[in-house]
Enzyme design. Structure first.
Site, PDB file in Angstrom:
ATOM      1  N   SER A   1       0.836  -1.197   0.000  1.00 50.66           N
ATOM      2  CA  SER A   1       0.000   0.000   0.000  1.00 50.66           C
ATOM      3  C   SER A   1       0.873   1.250   0.000  1.00 50.66           C
ATOM      4  O   SER A   1       1.659   1.469   0.937  1.00 50.66           O
ATOM      5  CB  SER A   1      -0.899   0.026   1.238  1.00 50.66           C
ATOM      6  OG  SER A   1      -1.442   1.327   1.407  1.00 50.66           O
TER       7      SER A   1
ATOM      8  N   HIS B   1      -1.143  -1.146  -4.263  1.00 50.35           N
ATOM      9  CA  HIS B   1      -2.436  -0.738  -3.689  1.00 50.35           C
ATOM     10  C   HIS B   1      -2.412   0.766  -3.428  1.00 50.35           C
ATOM     11  O   HIS B   1      -1.516   1.267  -2.735  1.00 50.35           O
ATOM     12  CB  HIS B   1      -2.641  -1.501  -2.369  1.00 50.35           C
ATOM     13  CG  HIS B   1      -3.953  -1.322  -1.699  1.00 50.35           C
ATOM     14  ND1 HIS B   1      -5.092  -1.999  -2.087  1.00 50.35           N
ATOM     15  CD2 HIS B   1      -4.307  -0.560  -0.635  1.00 50.35           C
ATOM     16  CE1 HIS B   1      -6.093  -1.667  -1.280  1.00 50.35           C
ATOM     17  NE2 HIS B   1      -5.649  -0.799  -0.397  1.00 50.35           N
TER      18      HIS B   1
ATOM     19  N   ASP C   1      -4.308   3.760  -1.704  1.00 49.30           N
ATOM     20  CA  ASP C   1      -5.352   4.083  -0.721  1.00 49.30           C
ATOM     21  C   ASP C   1      -5.813   5.519  -0.909  1.00 49.30           C
ATOM     22  O   ASP C   1      -5.139   6.454  -0.475  1.00 49.30           O
ATOM     23  CB  ASP C   1      -4.811   3.890   0.699  1.00 49.30           C
ATOM     24  CG  ASP C   1      -4.839   2.443   1.110  1.00 49.30           C
ATOM     25  OD1 ASP C   1      -3.842   1.935   1.636  1.00 49.30           O
ATOM     26  OD2 ASP C   1      -5.900   1.800   0.889  1.00 49.30           O
TER      27      ASP C   1
ATOM     28  N   MET D   1      -8.204   8.464  -0.077  1.00 48.94           N
ATOM     29  CA  MET D   1      -9.066   8.909   1.019  1.00 48.94           C
ATOM     30  C   MET D   1      -9.508  10.342   0.754  1.00 48.94           C
ATOM     31  O   MET D   1      -8.694  11.197   0.383  1.00 48.94           O
ATOM     32  CB  MET D   1      -8.310   8.830   2.347  1.00 48.94           C
ATOM     33  CG  MET D   1      -7.808   7.432   2.671  1.00 48.94           C
ATOM     34  SD  MET D   1      -6.960   7.401   4.275  1.00 48.94           S
ATOM     35  CE  MET D   1      -6.208   5.772   4.200  1.00 48.94           C
TER      36      MET D   1
ATOM     37  N   HIS E   1      -8.096   1.612  -4.154  1.00 44.88           N
ATOM     38  CA  HIS E   1      -9.066   1.418  -3.065  1.00 44.88           C
ATOM     39  C   HIS E   1      -9.655   2.778  -2.734  1.00 44.88           C
ATOM     40  O   HIS E   1      -8.986   3.612  -2.114  1.00 44.88           O
ATOM     41  CB  HIS E   1      -8.325   0.807  -1.857  1.00 44.88           C
ATOM     42  CG  HIS E   1      -9.156   0.677  -0.631  1.00 44.88           C
ATOM     43  ND1 HIS E   1      -8.594   0.438   0.598  1.00 44.88           N
ATOM     44  CD2 HIS E   1     -10.482   0.746  -0.421  1.00 44.88           C
ATOM     45  CE1 HIS E   1      -9.551   0.362   1.521  1.00 44.88           C
ATOM     46  NE2 HIS E   1     -10.708   0.532   0.915  1.00 44.88           N
TER      47      HIS E   1
ATOM     48  N   MET F   1     -11.646   5.028  -0.627  1.00 44.18           N
ATOM     49  CA  MET F   1     -12.304   5.262   0.655  1.00 44.18           C
ATOM     50  C   MET F   1     -12.913   6.657   0.560  1.00 44.18           C
ATOM     51  O   MET F   1     -12.407   7.634   1.142  1.00 44.18           O
ATOM     52  CB  MET F   1     -11.298   5.162   1.815  1.00 44.18           C
ATOM     53  CG  MET F   1     -10.899   3.725   2.105  1.00 44.18           C
ATOM     54  SD  MET F   1      -9.445   3.590   3.141  1.00 44.18           S
ATOM     55  CE  MET F   1      -8.177   3.683   1.865  1.00 44.18           C
TER      56      MET F   1
ATOM     57  N   MET G   1     -11.746  -5.302   5.078  1.00 48.19           N
ATOM     58  CA  MET G   1     -10.942  -4.410   5.919  1.00 48.19           C
ATOM     59  C   MET G   1     -10.713  -5.095   7.254  1.00 48.19           C
ATOM     60  O   MET G   1     -11.672  -5.500   7.928  1.00 48.19           O
ATOM     61  CB  MET G   1     -11.679  -3.080   6.136  1.00 48.19           C
ATOM     62  CG  MET G   1     -11.772  -2.190   4.902  1.00 48.19           C
ATOM     63  SD  MET G   1     -10.166  -1.776   4.198  1.00 48.19           S
ATOM     64  CE  MET G   1      -9.424  -0.892   5.569  1.00 48.19           C
TER      65      MET G   1
ATOM     66  N   ASP H   1      -6.922  -6.228   4.163  1.00 50.19           N
ATOM     67  CA  ASP H   1      -6.291  -4.924   4.129  1.00 50.19           C
ATOM     68  C   ASP H   1      -6.262  -4.311   5.525  1.00 50.19           C
ATOM     69  O   ASP H   1      -7.307  -3.939   6.066  1.00 50.19           O
ATOM     70  CB  ASP H   1      -7.109  -4.034   3.169  1.00 50.19           C
ATOM     71  CG  ASP H   1      -6.485  -2.694   2.928  1.00 50.19           C
ATOM     72  OD1 ASP H   1      -7.063  -1.928   2.139  1.00 50.19           O
ATOM     73  OD2 ASP H   1      -5.436  -2.392   3.517  1.00 50.19           O
TER      74      ASP H   1
HETATM   75  C1  DX5 Z   1      -6.313   1.818   5.821  1.00 51.11           C
HETATM   76  C2  DX5 Z   1      -5.868   1.350   4.421  1.00 51.11           C
HETATM   77  C3  DX5 Z   1      -4.954   0.153   4.498  1.00 51.11           C
HETATM   78  C4  DX5 Z   1      -3.716   0.499   5.258  1.00 51.11           C
HETATM   79  C5  DX5 Z   1      -2.845  -0.706   5.393  1.00 51.11           C
HETATM   80  O1  DX5 Z   1      -7.311   2.774   5.672  1.00 51.11           O
HETATM   81  O2  DX5 Z   1      -6.996   0.963   3.666  1.00 51.11           O
HETATM   82  O3  DX5 Z   1      -4.562  -0.259   3.181  1.00 51.11           O
HETATM   83  O4  DX5 Z   1      -3.012   1.486   4.576  1.00 51.11           O
HETATM   84  O5  DX5 Z   1      -1.733  -0.264   6.100  1.00 51.11           O
HETATM   85  P1  DX5 Z   1      -1.060  -1.287   7.124  1.00 51.11           P
HETATM   86  O6  DX5 Z   1      -0.660  -2.466   6.259  1.00 51.11           O
HETATM   87  O7  DX5 Z   1       0.101  -0.503   7.673  1.00 51.11           O
HETATM   88  O8  DX5 Z   1      -2.104  -1.627   8.130  1.00 51.11           O
HETATM   89 ZN    ZN Z   2      -6.561  -0.041   1.366  1.00 54.85          ZN
END
Ligand code: DX5
Ligand code: ZN
Length: 216
Positions: free
Chosen positions: A9, A34, A36, A38, A67, A69, A138, A176
């Protein structure tokens, strides 16, 4: 248990050096990356948009796994498809029209994933399972890397695996959040297909141990 796909990620990488992060992904032969995304609404943090995907696209053959969010995830599908995403995952909690949104992603020629927050039951997505390419479980509350895995989420993974083999569904099962060298054995035993690793890949002095256990 067959070897899960590793999806580092980017959230846990150094935001001043994304090129170096991509080089590390290539160096350790991680087949997925990946992203992320947000929006500061669906989760408190804001990370990055489709421009980051676009900036890395022509530097890599890696499978780009986005991903979202975000609220109203459908507003972002075209931009991330255009930027070169290979998969776009949205949250079931962010829409009333998940089946239509999966169709929209497929119309853009991109794989479609559905993500479940820890408190969301599998029953929320059971009607979607024949149509999606990926189910993202998640194992932390979304919004930040470096948290601890919620162990009971492995029950969801096991049940998804059972449904997948019983009905011969096509989806990959992805986990994840909080996956590292200490949790990876339990995750593999639950029957996972894709493992997201943020801090365990980009901020881990025991990276080699993690990779060895992932690939054993
Ligand atoms: C959290 C993300 C995850 C997170 C994973 O909101 O969706 O992908 O970054 O990070 P680690 O592997 O450090 O938990
Ligand atoms: Zn993620």
């Amino acid at each position: 248990t067959n070897m899960p796909i590793l999806a580092p990620s980017l959230l846990s990488a150094n935001f001043a050096h994304f090129q170096e992060a991509l080089t590390l992904v290539h160096q350790h032969q991680a087949p997925w990356l990946h992203f992320d995304v947000m929006d500061g609404q669906f989760v408190p943090a804001i990370t990055f948009g489709s421009q980051v995907v676009a900036s890395l696209r022509d530097k890599s053959e890696t499978f780009f796994d986005v991903h979202l969010m975000t609220n109203t995830p459908e507003r972002h599908f075209a931009a991330f498809a255009q930027a070169g995403a290979n998969n776009i995952t949205f949250h079931i909690e962010a829409t009333h029209h998940a089946h239509a949104l999966v169709q929209q992603i497929h119309t853009l020629g991109v794989k479609a994933g559905i993500a479940l927050n820890p408190a969301t039951p599998l029953s929320a997505i059971v009607e979607l399972l024949p149509f999606v390419d990926l189910v993202l479980v998640m194992s932390v509350n979304p919004g930040a890397g470096g948290q601890s895995m919620i162990p009971s989420m492995l029950q969801k993974v096991k049940r998804l695996q059972q449904m997948k083999s019983h009905y011969n569904y096509p989806y990959h099962i992805q986990i994840d959040g909080g996956i590292n060298e200490s949790t990876i054995f339990a995750v593999k035993n639950a029957g996972i297909d894709v493992v997201v690793a943020g801090s365990a890949f980009f901020a881990n002095p025991k990276l080699d141990l993690f990779l060895q256990r992932l690939r054993s």
